[in-house]
Motif scaffolding. Sequence first.
Motif, PDB file in Angstrom:
ATOM      1  N   GLY A 119       0.779  -1.231   0.000  1.00  0.00           N
ATOM      2  CA  GLY A 119       0.000   0.000   0.000  1.00  0.00           C
ATOM      3  C   GLY A 119       0.811   1.282   0.000  1.00  0.00           C
ATOM      4  N   LYS A 120       2.149   1.163  -0.156  1.00  0.00           N
ATOM      5  CA  LYS A 120       2.959   2.387  -0.219  1.00  0.00           C
ATOM      6  C   LYS A 120       2.566   3.210  -1.444  1.00  0.00           C
ATOM      7  CE  LYS A 120       7.738   4.063  -0.436  1.00  0.00           C
ATOM      8  NZ  LYS A 120       9.180   3.672  -0.448  1.00  0.00           N
ATOM      9  N   TRP A 121       2.368   2.526  -2.569  1.00  0.00           N
ATOM     10  CA  TRP A 121       1.882   3.173  -3.785  1.00  0.00           C
ATOM     11  C   TRP A 121       0.680   2.403  -4.309  1.00  0.00           C
ATOM     12  CZ3 TRP A 121       3.453   7.837  -4.447  1.00  0.00           C
ATOM     13  CH2 TRP A 121       4.746   8.219  -4.070  1.00  0.00           C
ATOM     14  N   THR A 122      -0.370   3.144  -4.637  1.00  0.00           N
ATOM     15  CA  THR A 122      -1.611   2.536  -5.109  1.00  0.00           C
ATOM     16  C   THR A 122      -1.992   3.144  -6.445  1.00  0.00           C
ATOM     17  OG1 THR A 122      -2.373   2.251  -2.832  1.00  0.00           O
ATOM     18  CG2 THR A 122      -4.045   2.104  -4.568  1.00  0.00           C
ATOM     19  N   PRO A 123      -2.323   2.316  -7.433  1.00  0.00           N
ATOM     20  CA  PRO A 123      -2.770   2.884  -8.713  1.00  0.00           C
ATOM     21  C   PRO A 123      -4.111   3.582  -8.549  1.00  0.00           C
ATOM     22  CG  PRO A 123      -3.051   0.510  -8.714  1.00  0.00           C
ATOM     23  CD  PRO A 123      -2.313   0.840  -7.459  1.00  0.00           C
ATOM     24  N   ALA A 124      -4.282   4.684  -9.241  1.00  0.00           N
ATOM     25  CA  ALA A 124      -5.546   5.426  -9.160  1.00  0.00           C
ATOM     26  C   ALA A 124      -6.684   4.638  -9.779  1.00  0.00           C
ATOM     27  CB  ALA A 124      -5.398   6.784  -9.847  1.00  0.00           C
ATOM     28  N   GLU A 125      -6.356   3.696 -10.644  1.00  0.00           N
ATOM     29  CA  GLU A 125      -7.344   2.818 -11.268  1.00  0.00           C
ATOM     30  C   GLU A 125      -6.640   1.544 -11.712  1.00  0.00           C
ATOM     31  OE1 GLU A 125      -8.007   3.979 -15.683  1.00  0.00           O
ATOM     32  OE2 GLU A 125      -7.949   5.872 -14.569  1.00  0.00           O
ATOM     33  N   LYS A 126      -7.428   0.534 -12.087  1.00  0.00           N
ATOM     34  CA  LYS A 126      -6.901  -0.732 -12.613  1.00  0.00           C
ATOM     35  C   LYS A 126      -5.880  -1.364 -11.650  1.00  0.00           C
ATOM     36  CE  LYS A 126      -7.620   0.622 -17.458  1.00  0.00           C
ATOM     37  NZ  LYS A 126      -8.777  -0.258 -17.684  1.00  0.00           N
ATOM     38  N   TYR A 127      -6.314  -1.576 -10.409  1.00  0.00           N
ATOM     39  CA  TYR A 127      -5.404  -2.117  -9.394  1.00  0.00           C
ATOM     40  C   TYR A 127      -4.879  -3.491  -9.784  1.00  0.00           C
ATOM     41  CZ  TYR A 127      -3.579  -3.958  -5.033  1.00  0.00           C
ATOM     42  OH  TYR A 127      -2.760  -4.526  -4.090  1.00  0.00           O
ATOM     43  N   GLU A 128      -5.764  -4.417 -10.120  1.00  0.00           N
ATOM     44  CA  GLU A 128      -5.338  -5.784 -10.411  1.00  0.00           C
ATOM     45  C   GLU A 128      -4.388  -5.841 -11.592  1.00  0.00           C
ATOM     46  OE1 GLU A 128      -5.714  -8.419  -8.639  1.00  0.00           O
ATOM     47  OE2 GLU A 128      -6.990  -7.430  -7.137  1.00  0.00           O
ATOM     48  N   GLU A 129      -4.699  -5.063 -12.638  1.00  0.00           N
ATOM     49  CA  GLU A 129      -3.841  -5.054 -13.819  1.00  0.00           C
ATOM     50  C   GLU A 129      -2.465  -4.454 -13.493  1.00  0.00           C
ATOM     51  OE1 GLU A 129      -6.943  -4.024 -13.639  1.00  0.00           O
ATOM     52  OE2 GLU A 129      -8.077  -4.390 -15.492  1.00  0.00           O
ATOM     53  N   SER A 130      -2.464  -3.403 -12.664  1.00  0.00           N
ATOM     54  CA  SER A 130      -1.203  -2.765 -12.284  1.00  0.00           C
ATOM     55  C   SER A 130      -0.356  -3.701 -11.436  1.00  0.00           C
ATOM     56  CB  SER A 130      -1.475  -1.470 -11.520  1.00  0.00           C
ATOM     57  OG  SER A 130      -2.239  -0.570 -12.298  1.00  0.00           O
ATOM     58  N   LEU A 131      -0.993  -4.384 -10.510  1.00  0.00           N
ATOM     59  CA  LEU A 131      -0.295  -5.355  -9.668  1.00  0.00           C
ATOM     60  C   LEU A 131       0.281  -6.477 -10.524  1.00  0.00           C
ATOM     61  CD1 LEU A 131       0.376  -6.301  -6.760  1.00  0.00           C
ATOM     62  CD2 LEU A 131      -1.810  -7.519  -6.773  1.00  0.00           C
ATOM     63  N   GLU A 132      -0.498  -6.931 -11.477  1.00  0.00           N
ATOM     64  CA  GLU A 132      -0.034  -7.985 -12.390  1.00  0.00           C
ATOM     65  C   GLU A 132       1.198  -7.529 -13.163  1.00  0.00           C
ATOM     66  OE1 GLU A 132      -1.573 -10.187 -16.493  1.00  0.00           O
ATOM     67  OE2 GLU A 132      -3.053  -9.344 -15.115  1.00  0.00           O
ATOM     68  N   TYR A 133       1.186  -6.298 -13.603  1.00  0.00           N
ATOM     69  CA  TYR A 133       2.315  -5.771 -14.374  1.00  0.00           C
ATOM     70  C   TYR A 133       3.590  -5.759 -13.531  1.00  0.00           C
ATOM     71  CZ  TYR A 133       5.213  -2.588 -17.107  1.00  0.00           C
ATOM     72  OH  TYR A 133       6.248  -2.031 -17.821  1.00  0.00           O
ATOM     73  N   VAL A 134       3.509  -5.185 -12.335  1.00  0.00           N
ATOM     74  CA  VAL A 134       4.697  -5.092 -11.485  1.00  0.00           C
ATOM     75  C   VAL A 134       5.176  -6.482 -11.074  1.00  0.00           C
ATOM     76  CG1 VAL A 134       5.622  -4.158  -9.336  1.00  0.00           C
ATOM     77  CG2 VAL A 134       3.990  -2.814 -10.656  1.00  0.00           C
ATOM     78  N   ARG A 135       4.246  -7.381 -10.774  1.00  0.00           N
ATOM     79  CA  ARG A 135       4.606  -8.749 -10.404  1.00  0.00           C
ATOM     80  C   ARG A 135       5.362  -9.434 -11.549  1.00  0.00           C
ATOM     81  NH1 ARG A 135      -0.190 -10.715  -9.170  1.00  0.00           N
ATOM     82  NH2 ARG A 135       0.043 -10.423  -6.918  1.00  0.00           N
ATOM     83  N   ASN A 136       4.884  -9.267 -12.760  1.00  0.00           N
ATOM     84  CA  ASN A 136       5.525  -9.924 -13.894  1.00  0.00           C
ATOM     85  C   ASN A 136       6.861  -9.296 -14.262  1.00  0.00           C
ATOM     86  OD1 ASN A 136       3.939 -12.226 -15.370  1.00  0.00           O
ATOM     87  ND2 ASN A 136       2.393 -10.834 -14.526  1.00  0.00           N
ATOM     88  N   LEU A 137       7.035  -8.000 -14.012  1.00  0.00           N
ATOM     89  CA  LEU A 137       8.348  -7.389 -14.219  1.00  0.00           C
ATOM     90  C   LEU A 137       9.379  -8.072 -13.344  1.00  0.00           C
ATOM     91  CD1 LEU A 137       7.874  -3.496 -14.421  1.00  0.00           C
ATOM     92  CD2 LEU A 137       8.212  -5.108 -16.289  1.00  0.00           C
ATOM     93  N   GLU A 138       9.033  -8.248 -12.057  1.00  0.00           N
ATOM     94  CA  GLU A 138       9.981  -8.855 -11.125  1.00  0.00           C
ATOM     95  C   GLU A 138      10.159 -10.345 -11.402  1.00  0.00           C
ATOM     96  OE1 GLU A 138       9.483  -7.775  -7.058  1.00  0.00           O
ATOM     97  OE2 GLU A 138       9.288  -5.633  -7.510  1.00  0.00           O
ATOM     98  N   LYS A 139       9.081 -11.003 -11.793  1.00  0.00           N
ATOM     99  CA  LYS A 139       9.147 -12.438 -12.078  1.00  0.00           C
ATOM    100  C   LYS A 139      10.063 -12.736 -13.253  1.00  0.00           C
ATOM    101  CE  LYS A 139       6.097 -16.316 -13.328  1.00  0.00           C
ATOM    102  NZ  LYS A 139       4.692 -16.706 -13.633  1.00  0.00           N
TER     103      LYS A 139
END
Length: 301
Positions: free
Chosen positions: A127-147
């Motif tokens: 929760g340090k940074w939260t997308p203003a919209e499209k939370y699940e898609e944003s989380l998926e993006y960051v997760r896949n970058l690290e993966k």
Amino acid sequence: MKTSFEKIVDVQAIGGRNPEKINDLSAFARSESFPPSAADTERVLFVGIDFQNDFMENGELGVPHSHRDIENATKFIYHNLEKITTIAVSIDTHQPKQIFHPFWWVDGSGKHPEPLTIITLEDVEGGKWTPAEKYEESLEYVRNLEKSGKKQLCIWPFHCIQGTTGAALESQFSNMIHFHSFARNANLQKIVKGLDPLSEMYGIIKPEYDRDHYCNHQFLESLKTYDKIIVAGEAKSHCVLESVKQIAEHYADNREITSRIFLLEDCMSPIPGFEKVTAEEFNRLRNQYKVNIVTSESFTL
């Protein structure tokens, strides 16, 4: 050649207003007598990556030494005009609301991140940074970058916003590549990239991650038809590096193609702070894929 370099490129105008008109450049080109590029027996492709105003030294995401890079690249094209078959250029193109721009994210107090902030998977999940919209898609993006071990999500200053001067090709580079197109009766390829709001697209082949797994297969296939592939652009540490990596990885089992790639090292510069990792990656490209690293002055066609 009848037309001097100075009639095409004003070195003092790099990164600024263009004193030349495109119809005048066309007239200069028509006074030449070059054979059409379709007649070339050795086919040479010049790839100019993101030579745009916002990546110039006075741009919104300015790269130090980019004006020198433009001067070197345009001189190289000028001196090899008759030998370069095709020029392809990428044009980074964005909207204000994209996942790598400040508007996309807010902290607990509703503030947007500063440019160059790195947002990790832990930051989003915690929760340090939260997308203003499209939370699940944003989380998926960051997760896949690290993966996948990609570059971390970096928040960039607003840059290359569609329709703005900053998104346009740098004027003197534009002069030279259009002069080549006129003089050689050659198609100038323009590759627009970066419009997906949910993904960064450093490389010209594919985004860092997207659900649809977009890939510019047409451009990849076209590379097989060239004897030499020459690359220059900005920034060396990001869009140039990722573009070449994507091409090299696609043709990992075909050294005949990867060894045709020549990187003009004096026609590209890194974003400050990324020099060491960029040098390491370039060495890997040379050692693993036999990509050639040269300078515009030492390399002859």
